[in-house]
Structure formats: C-alpha cells, structure tokens
Design an enzyme around this catalytic site. Sequence first.
Site, PDB file in Angstrom:
ATOM      1  N   HIS A 118     -39.268  33.065 -40.057  1.00  0.00           N
ATOM      2  CA  HIS A 118     -39.900  32.369 -38.913  1.00  0.00           C
ATOM      3  C   HIS A 118     -38.835  31.757 -37.999  1.00  0.00           C
ATOM      4  O   HIS A 118     -38.924  30.605 -37.575  1.00  0.00           O
ATOM      5  CB  HIS A 118     -40.878  31.297 -39.415  1.00  0.00           C
ATOM      6  CG  HIS A 118     -42.071  31.879 -40.127  1.00  0.00           C
ATOM      7  ND1 HIS A 118     -43.274  32.117 -39.529  1.00  0.00           N
ATOM      8  CD2 HIS A 118     -42.217  32.302 -41.415  1.00  0.00           C
ATOM      9  CE1 HIS A 118     -44.121  32.654 -40.401  1.00  0.00           C
ATOM     10  NE2 HIS A 118     -43.502  32.777 -41.549  1.00  0.00           N
ATOM     11  N   TYR A 125     -37.059  26.796 -49.038  1.00  0.00           N
ATOM     12  CA  TYR A 125     -36.953  26.176 -47.713  1.00  0.00           C
ATOM     13  C   TYR A 125     -35.732  25.261 -47.675  1.00  0.00           C
ATOM     14  O   TYR A 125     -35.006  25.212 -46.687  1.00  0.00           O
ATOM     15  CB  TYR A 125     -38.236  25.401 -47.362  1.00  0.00           C
ATOM     16  CG  TYR A 125     -39.439  26.304 -47.092  1.00  0.00           C
ATOM     17  CD1 TYR A 125     -39.520  27.581 -47.640  1.00  0.00           C
ATOM     18  CD2 TYR A 125     -40.506  25.896 -46.296  1.00  0.00           C
ATOM     19  CE1 TYR A 125     -40.603  28.410 -47.407  1.00  0.00           C
ATOM     20  CE2 TYR A 125     -41.601  26.726 -46.056  1.00  0.00           C
ATOM     21  CZ  TYR A 125     -41.648  27.992 -46.626  1.00  0.00           C
ATOM     22  OH  TYR A 125     -42.723  28.827 -46.393  1.00  0.00           O
TER      23      TYR A 125
END
Length: 302
Positions: A26, A293
């Site tokens: 992303h 992440y």
Amino acid sequence: MTVDPKQAIAAINSYFGSHPGFRALHAKGTLLKGTFTAGSEAASLTMAAHMQGDAVAVTARLSNGSGNPDHPDYAPDPRGLAVKFYLPGGSRTDIVAVTTPRFISRTPEGFVELLAAQGSGIAAAWKLPLVFARHPEMVRNAPALAPSLRPPPSYAAATYHGQHAFKWIDSGGGERFVRYTWLPEATEPRISMREARARGRDFLRDDLARRLERGPIRFTLELQLAAPGDPLEDASAAWPNARQRVRVGSLELTDHETGRETGGDVLVFDPTRVTDGIECSNDPVLQFRPKAYSESVALRTS
Ligand code: HEM
C-alpha cells in the site's frame, strides 16, 4: 514453514521491489481527515468510546495495495481504506480494510510463500503449484477474488472489508464476533480496464481531490454478526451471506490531511490497535500483521 516478519518483508520486496521511505505494501496512498459518528445501535453492541454516538475525529488513508509507489491506479490491485479514530482521552483505535472480501490465505505463511514464489521470476512456474498444494484455500480464493482487484471508478465508490473477526463487548458483558464492511455512499457503474487506463495513472488520487471540492466523501460502517460455528480465526473463509448485518455509524471525509506524515511524524494503521469494548480474534493473519507492519515502519523511517 513458519515465517517471521523479516521474511515477510523480503518476500514482499522480491515481488514489488524495494522502495525506501515507502510502506512495503500500500505504498501509494492519499491521507484524508474527517469524523466518524456512531448510530443509535452501536452503543448497545460495544462500550468502545467511538461507538457511543459523539462524533470523533479521524485520519483515513485510501491506497493501492502494491508495494510500488509508482504503480498506476488503473492496474489490478486491492484498494485500502485505513481509518484511525482519535478517542477522548488521547488514545486511538484503527480499522484497516481492503476491497477484497476475504484474505487469499488462512495463514501468513500462505501469503508470504505466494509472494516469494511470484517474485522468483521464471522459477514461479514450478513454485506456484507447490504453494497452492500446501495452501488449498488459495486455489478456491484466487479466482473468486480476482474481480475485486479490478480498478474501481473511484476510491469513494468502492466497498472495503475488514476481513478478520473482532469481539464486540457491551456494557452488560454481552459478547458477539463481528466483521467490518465500509459501504460507500457514492454509487457509480464499474469501469472497464480500458476505461481505467484512459483515465490515467493517478486517476483515483485526482478523483478524490475533485470530489472533496464538491463535498464530503461518506461511508457507512456495517457489521456482519457471526452465528455459532462461523470461522472466527480464518479471514480466508466467508460467513454465510444471510448473517445479520447492522449499520453502526458513518464516516465523513471532508478534506486532505496535511498535518500528518510531515516533519518526522510517523503514521501507522494497525488492525490490532483496539480499545476497551473490542478485542482481536486469534486469527493468525491478524496476529501476524502488526509484526510485519512494524518491520515495514522501521525500514520506511530509517
Ligand atoms: C500476512 C498478511 C499481511 C501482511 C504480511 C501485510 C503486510 C503489510 C505491510 C508490510 C503494510 C505496510 C505497513 C506500514 O508500513 O505501515 C501493509 C499495509 C496495509 N495492509 Fe496489510 N498485510 C497483511 C494482511 C492484510 C489484510 C488481511 C488486510 C485487510 C483486511 C490488509 C490491509 C492493509 C492496508 C489497507 C494497508 C495500508 C495501511 C495504510 O494506509 O497505512 N493487510 N500490509
């Protein structure tokens, strides 16, 4: 095979390339700001602070799933809607969702092996069948999810799915497992790949700017409620369509967010950042995500 977060990022980079300073996935996105206001049913289902009815400020990020920040908007991709709610008292909670209705794989291993195989050049031809043999849910999901990768006419006219189950706990101690869907207020006909290409590399980003000039972009948060026997730890498996759905609030995005991700500010949307009244399930993909992440954040901020 068990994967660790470093291997996950290496597999992601093998497929999308390494792009220092950007999210490993992303990578291309647009930050917006606005508010979320819970409807009257929400407080009966959870004591979470953002579900009690008062408007709370949010930061949202609309994105393409690719790890390449130059990936054109017309390319097939899952699109993301990540929302950070700023709660009274200074804490935050996040919902991170995508346009694919469920996850390709039941485990992080399946996803990482798929990316590593796809990123292995000519060897992909013999590696991919082995990965599919080890993770049979992907054989079912890959063709079923393909249509949801088509470019939407607008980020504002797409539906986004949280995929994982979360436990909602009300003030009386009642509990239920739910899945999140963001339903767009805007409805627009689907566009063909050819039409998407004609609109240009950044058409989704440009469309957001044009829409905001006309007024807010709105989504409704809908819950799907689990029934006994529904899989609670498997984001690759759908719950039956007939399950009860409840609309619990509306998101109103009013402008670009220019105050975040500048001057060293680090913004991370973490689906396991829950708050009192909401708990994570033991879904192995959900549990793995914050570790991956963090690894991406460490690399993009170093
Ligand atoms: C094992 C599975 C997964 C891995 C390894 C993974 C990995 C990543 C990584 C490394 C990032 C960049 C994080 C950052 O730098 O802040 C990211 C972002 C993101 N992921 Fe995942 N992900 C996984 C599953 C999912 C699932 C199941 C969803 C949706 C339900 C999802 C939706 C998103 C979205 C929307 C973003 C962008 C967040 C933003 O705008 O900052 N991911 N993912």
